[in-house]
Design a protein around this motif. Structure first.
Motif, mmCIF file in Angstrom:
data_model
loop_
_atom_site.group_PDB
_atom_site.id
_atom_site.type_symbol
_atom_site.label_atom_id
_atom_site.label_comp_id
_atom_site.label_asym_id
_atom_site.label_seq_id
_atom_site.Cartn_x
_atom_site.Cartn_y
_atom_site.Cartn_z
ATOM 1 N N ASN A 1 -5.368 4.410 -4.028
ATOM 2 C CA ASN A 1 -6.717 4.182 -3.472
ATOM 3 C C ASN A 1 -7.623 3.417 -4.429
ATOM 4 N N ASP B 1 -4.998 11.230 8.937
ATOM 5 C CA ASP B 1 -5.011 11.420 7.486
ATOM 6 C C ASP B 1 -3.784 12.208 7.029
ATOM 7 N N ARG C 1 -9.759 14.270 9.720
ATOM 8 C CA ARG C 1 -9.771 12.972 10.408
ATOM 9 C C ARG C 1 -8.355 12.709 10.911
ATOM 10 N N TYR D 1 -6.778 7.902 -6.958
ATOM 11 C CA TYR D 1 -7.858 6.897 -6.959
ATOM 12 C C TYR D 1 -7.778 6.060 -8.230
ATOM 13 N N SER E 1 -19.494 13.474 5.181
ATOM 14 C CA SER E 1 -18.630 14.463 5.843
ATOM 15 C C SER E 1 -17.316 14.531 5.091
ATOM 16 N N SER F 1 0.835 -1.209 0.000
ATOM 17 C CA SER F 1 0.000 0.000 0.000
ATOM 18 C C SER F 1 0.865 1.252 0.000
ATOM 19 N N ASN G 1 -15.461 3.032 6.224
ATOM 20 C CA ASN G 1 -14.419 4.010 6.575
ATOM 21 C C ASN G 1 -14.006 4.791 5.346
ATOM 22 N N ASN G 2 -13.988 4.066 4.199
ATOM 23 C CA ASN G 2 -13.424 4.678 2.994
ATOM 24 C C ASN G 2 -14.416 5.618 2.311
ATOM 25 N N LEU G 3 -13.852 6.566 1.592
ATOM 26 C CA LEU G 3 -14.642 7.654 1.000
ATOM 27 C C LEU G 3 -15.718 7.178 0.044
ATOM 28 N N TYR H 1 -2.057 -0.698 11.013
ATOM 29 C CA TYR H 1 -2.341 -1.320 9.710
ATOM 30 C C TYR H 1 -1.222 -0.993 8.731
ATOM 31 N N ALA I 1 -8.254 17.047 1.007
ATOM 32 C CA ALA I 1 -7.083 16.168 0.863
ATOM 33 C C ALA I 1 -7.068 15.470 -0.498
ATOM 34 N N ARG J 1 -5.732 12.329 -3.092
ATOM 35 C CA ARG J 1 -5.323 10.941 -3.197
ATOM 36 C C ARG J 1 -5.248 10.537 -4.669
ATOM 37 N N PHE K 1 -13.669 15.398 5.330
ATOM 38 C CA PHE K 1 -12.771 15.558 6.477
ATOM 39 C C PHE K 1 -11.712 16.633 6.201
HETATM 40 C C1 WQD Z 1 -9.723 9.045 1.230
HETATM 41 C C2 WQD Z 1 -9.910 10.537 1.450
HETATM 42 C C3 WQD Z 1 -10.259 11.156 3.737
HETATM 43 C C4 WQD Z 1 -14.140 9.228 4.199
HETATM 44 C C5 WQD Z 1 -6.883 4.171 3.436
HETATM 45 C C6 WQD Z 1 -5.650 3.325 3.688
HETATM 46 C C7 WQD Z 1 -5.219 2.670 2.412
HETATM 47 C C8 WQD Z 1 -6.362 1.848 1.928
HETATM 48 C C9 WQD Z 1 -7.538 2.767 1.617
HETATM 49 C C10 WQD Z 1 -6.975 -0.342 2.618
HETATM 50 C C11 WQD Z 1 -9.184 11.044 2.676
HETATM 51 C C12 WQD Z 1 -11.482 11.476 2.891
HETATM 52 C C13 WQD Z 1 -12.922 9.672 3.702
HETATM 53 C C14 WQD Z 1 -15.169 10.163 4.484
HETATM 54 C C15 WQD Z 1 -13.739 11.930 3.738
HETATM 55 N N1 WQD Z 1 -6.695 0.880 2.909
HETATM 56 N N2 WQD Z 1 -12.756 10.995 3.466
HETATM 57 N N3 WQD Z 1 -14.939 11.487 4.235
HETATM 58 O O1 WQD Z 1 -7.434 7.023 4.145
HETATM 59 O O2 WQD Z 1 -6.649 7.575 1.765
HETATM 60 O O3 WQD Z 1 -6.538 5.221 2.576
HETATM 61 O O4 WQD Z 1 -7.906 3.404 2.854
HETATM 62 O O5 WQD Z 1 -6.990 -0.948 1.603
HETATM 63 O O6 WQD Z 1 -4.106 1.854 2.657
HETATM 64 O O7 WQD Z 1 -4.602 4.170 4.128
HETATM 65 O O8 WQD Z 1 -8.736 6.236 2.109
HETATM 66 O O9 WQD Z 1 -11.102 6.369 1.459
HETATM 67 O O10 WQD Z 1 -10.518 6.445 3.933
HETATM 68 O O11 WQD Z 1 -10.004 8.406 2.476
HETATM 69 O O12 WQD Z 1 -13.547 13.138 3.541
HETATM 70 O O13 WQD Z 1 -16.286 9.810 4.964
HETATM 71 O O14 WQD Z 1 -11.299 10.799 1.675
HETATM 72 O O15 WQD Z 1 -10.009 12.196 4.662
HETATM 73 O O16 WQD Z 1 -8.688 12.346 2.395
HETATM 74 P P1 WQD Z 1 -7.300 6.637 2.710
HETATM 75 P P2 WQD Z 1 -10.164 6.809 2.522
#
Ligand code: WQD
Length: 341
Positions: A182, A301, A298, A236, A219, A127, A201-203, A152, A232, A234, A221
């Motif tokens: 991502n 992050d 969050r 994708y 929300s 990752s 948890n993921n966006l 993790y 933020a 990423r 973050f």
């Molecule tokens: C993406 C962006 C959040 C949710 C993690 C792990 C990575 C992989 C994927 C497992 C960030 C923002 C998120 C929400 C938001 N894990 N967000 N509102 O944290 O980049 O990566 O998950 O396979 O290894 O590190 O992914 O999708 O959680 O967040 O604003 O309700 O979306 O702050 O900027 P992340 P994410």
């Protein structure tokens, strides 16, 4: 006789898409999964897509005896793609021992059996989290890894080192670690996709569940990051593009094209996209509105990360194909389908 590939965690999000691509490329697949974060019905969905139901064994890879028995039963495994791991960043902060035990013991049990049963080829699900918040962007495979932001993430760093050191001690072994950015989206048939248990948890799953009316509002973050629109950034990548990178990595090992016994590749699109840009792209691609509000950042992050994918493009001959709009539309079509399931 088709080459037999073991896919651990193969009923999961990335695993199931990779099984489809392996079968599309003529490989025989056997899946090992403990179904702790996926459903056995995924096997039927894979069959609906490819016409082939993968062989399946349900057990926990932390059980060394079970792993040994598996390799006795399946003595013609030519390569392994190891996805099986606990992967919720937030959960890992509260349950570090569970994460270290599960993610590290599973890998070590597999590698011990690889040595005992002379299985040489391993592709590992790593990752971009190993880079932490990089000082320089985009990140290349030479970008120094940083102290992980979570247990993790640290298990990914340690697993890469376990693989590196074991390969050093046993030169008959060959490994490729794919550092995902991502992964998002779903198969074009909408028969498989991301199926987070509980509150996502993921966006992207949270966003599609919000638009589907399952969650009241998304929300965002933080909008006070040092980025163009403050949210933020990423990289994708469509999960099918990511799955195809695994097939290419397996072929590289099986045909001996690897240049070193342990290799690392960044698997992303090379484009950095902000949360607010994701919302705009989703609304453009689907015609749906995304109810959202800006809230505080969050914890844990990072601000911004995206890949330099030139090494994977040149060495693997692999490049992500899907546009962001296409990828987000596939996520929406998947959400609409699971709403009917
Ligand atoms: C993406 C962006 C959040 C949710 C993690 C792990 C990575 C992989 C994927 C497992 C960030 C923002 C998120 C929400 C938001 N894990 N967000 N509102 O944290 O980049 O990566 O998950 O396979 O290894 O590190 O992914 O999708 O959680 O967040 O604003 O309700 O979306 O702050 O900027 P992340 P994410």
């Amino acid at each position: 006789m088709n080459k037999q590939i073991l896919v651990t965690g193969g009923t999961g999000f990335i695993g199931s898409h990779t099984v489809v691509e392996l079968q599309n490329n003529g490989y025989d697949v056997v899946i090992v999964d403990n179904l702790s974060n996926s459903k056995v019905e995924v096997l039927d969905q894979i069959k609906e897509i490819t016409g082939i139901r993968p062989k399946f064994e349900q057990f926990d890879l932390t059980d060394k005896q079970k792993v040994k028995e598996f390799f006795k039963k399946y003595s013609d495994i030519e390569a392994i793609i190891h996805f099986a791991a606990s992967k919720a960043v937030g959960e890992s902060v509260g349950k570090p021992l569970m994460y270290y035990n599960n993610n590290l013991s599973s890998l070590m049990n597999i590698m011990e059996s690889m040595i005992d049963c002379e299985v040489s080829n391993l592709v590992f699900s790593s990752s971009c989290t190993v880079y932490g918040q990089p000082d320089k962007l985009p990140v290349t495979e030479q970008t120094p890894r940083k102290e992980a932001e979570s247990p993790y993430g640290n298990t990914k760093v340690i697993c890469e080192d376990i693989i590196r050191d074991t390969i050093k001690a046993y030169p008959s072994l060959k490994g490729i670690a794919l550092r995902y950015f991502n992964p998002i989206g779903a198969h074009a048939t909408a028969k498989i996709g991301e199926l987070p248990l509980g509150v996502p948890n993921n966006l992207i799953p949270f966003l599609t569940q919000t638009v589907a009316g399952i969650r009241p509002e998304l929300s965002v973050f933080g909008d006070d990051y040092n980025t163009e629109d403050g949210s933020a950034v990423r990289d994708y990548i469509h999960v099918v593009d990511l799955a195809k990178a695994h097939v290419v990595a397996i072929e590289r090992l099986l045909t001996g094209k690897n240049k070193r016994n342990c290799e690392y590749f960044n698997i992303g699109t090379g484009n950095g996209v902000s949360v607010l840009e994701i919302i705009k792209s989703f609304e453009r691609a689907t015609g749906e509105k995304v109810p959202h509000k800006i809230v505080a950042r969050r914890a844990g992050d990072i601000e911004k990360i995206y890949a330099d994918t030139s090494f994977a493009n040149e060495e693997l001959g692999w490049k992500a194909q899907s546009t962001l709009d296409e990828t987000l539309l596939s996520a929406w079509k998947w959400q609409l389908r699971i709403a009917k399931m």
